[in-house]
Design an enzyme around this catalytic site. Sequence first.
Site, PDB file in Angstrom:
ATOM      1  N   SER A  94       0.800  -1.221  -0.170  1.00 42.49           N
ATOM      2  CA  SER A  94       0.054  -0.018   0.002  1.00 42.49           C
ATOM      3  C   SER A  94       0.977   1.127   0.098  1.00 42.49           C
ATOM      4  CB  SER A  94      -0.884   0.128   1.144  1.00 42.49           C
ATOM      5  OG  SER A  94      -1.791   1.053   1.041  1.00 42.49           O
ATOM      6  N   HIS A  96      -8.081  -4.418  -1.309  1.00 40.42           N
ATOM      7  CA  HIS A  96      -7.070  -3.711  -1.039  1.00 40.42           C
ATOM      8  C   HIS A  96      -6.381  -4.506   0.246  1.00 40.42           C
ATOM      9  CE1 HIS A  96      -3.797  -0.816  -0.755  1.00 40.42           C
ATOM     10  NE2 HIS A  96      -4.195  -0.558   0.286  1.00 40.42           N
TER      11      HIS A  96
END
Length: 705
Positions: free
Chosen positions: A562, A677
């Site tokens: 991320s 995610h």
Amino acid sequence: MRLGCWILTWATSAMVMTGGAVHGQAQTPDNQKDYSFLNDLHGKQAMEWVQHQNHKTLSVLEKDHRFKGFYKNTLAALQAPDRVPLPQLQAGGVWNFWQDARHPHGVWRATSYRSYLFQTPKWQSKLDIDALAAKEQVNWVFEGAECLAPAAEHCLVQLSNAGEDAQTLREYNTQTGQFISGGFVFPRAKQQAAWVDDNIVLVARAWGNDGATLTSSGYPFVVKAVQRGKPLEQATEVYRGRPSDMMVAPLTFTDGDGQRLVLIQRNITFFETRYAVWDGAHLNWLALPPKSEVHGFAKGRLIVSVQDDWKPKGLPVVPAGSLVALDPKALEQGVEVIFTPDPSQALDQVGITKNTVLVTLLDNVRGRAMRFKPVQPGRPWSMEPLDVPDMSSVHIVAANPQSETAFFSVENYLTPQQLWLVEEQEQPKKIKAEALRFKTSDLVMEQLWAKSADGTHIPYFAVHRKAMALTGANPTVLSAYGGFQLSYTPTYMPEVGQLWLQRGGVYVVANIRGGGEFGPQWHEAGRKAGRQKVYDDFAAVGQDLVQRHITNPQHLGIRGRSNGGLLAGVEMVQHPTQWNAVVIGVPLLDMENYETLSAGASWVAEYGSMSVPEEAEFLKKISPLRHLKPEVHYPVPFIFTATSDDRVGPLHARRFAAKMERFKKPFFYYEDTEGGHSGTVNAAEVAHERALEAVYLSQRLMDKH
């Protein structure tokens, strides 16, 4: 509540070969090929490219003789029946969400408090997500439930398709164990709901299909009250923020005395928030500092942390990083400071029981815990340190204002997760512990310090064999996050122990600036144009590992996910000769366009904006995609992402890999076609990705070339 980038992965110098050419070089397109088709996330041509890249990666990494063993060991650890079942205190008992080989999607289950304390509780299945997914033919992922306190009989179960951030909310009765026929249902959206009472729910979501009530970040800015039995079209508007906000959401708190408080939270930016009390008819905006966070409601007081120095009217300055209590109906009459960290400390978590406020904090990145009790209005709160192990992460797992008990988890790189019970007047006591998944008797964990380019000392943890020889050639993986004031603390990871440490590898985690390890200022130093300090800190830790003769560039790999994936990408292009392996997970990489991709606009307060000239120049300077050069020799990276990631999105990773392909640079690319995610949707998929990383890092850092 905070939204955004929420956080061991593991490849050959010039030649990763398994009976073929270097991955990324075979059948590469012409340098002029147009890759714009990748922008169509689920388009036929884009998915054919993804499948082609996945096949090339898997044909190398899955065929490695170690892959099957890595996968089997990781899956066994993820599905081990003796894992600690983490508790949730509600509905008069203990609830837990559990995934194993029989329930890969998971089952929401409950038991009594007394039963939970036994080694093998008697669980009652409440909601079988596997059965629900099979019945409805949807890849449902359970993402929690918003329940109406204090009874918690009515809950809005949050279901995500394949792990995306968008959710479907359905009303569920914890007593009957059934979804309520004719109950509240909120269709798929990025949304947040909060109960007002049995018959009214406040909801922030897209109202209509035109996106007119969504911010540029893709989050809602209109909150409406929905009444039981009435369609969404008849919802009554409670508050309307601005399209330029990051998001607006409702919150409800109920303290141990049954007092309920309904708030509207307006996130102007990722870090700047305004709060208003809603009394059913009017909004009363609280005069809190912009950078503050509400943690709960205790004895009629709001519990709030402030991220900047704050001067309440007629009161002394409250230092940044402090935790305070205040009366939401009369804030100007008094603000009680509960706790102010020292320079070496940072507030971590806050939990509220019936009569206490529990705090976990970091002290030189080592977990600590405290218990606070109100004495009387205007007087300092009593403070009691809680005895917890050193060199560990200490987190609040469960705390409920309707209960006098709470639970902490304790773990570090060599100690599996333990569960500690905290009762009202007692010191914590360990009641459950996960079994060791790898041998630790010959391993050691130490905290070291490196000096960054500007002289700042940066702590990092290193885990390695006690008898490690300082030859400068130990295979080493270095990881960090460095953003959004999120702290990277010691975590027990069986796959790291089994697949890396036991095989002679060194595992390192750096506590670089941009995180929250030393409070708001540690984060502020790495925000926007200060972010180069974050990258300098990480490079300095890598250099320190070499200077200590722990490793050398040929045996040093890095990993980030991320915002940490952005970190890994930056380090790859800024210091290409310092590493021999780079794992780039669900990353941001196109920093010139990140604001227009998925939820990117929500992170302008962290990274800066291309609309501001000086910030645009810095974003151009650090963007990994922009700075890939055809003439530079880079370490062969392993890039992974997810098609269904609706937070960062797969375009960053796709564009980066495509540019490397255009330049005929070798790389590994893997795009999971399911999972959002935060990760893949079940243990088998998680084990698969981690086994791929372990093979990659073994090839790059352990194998002789």
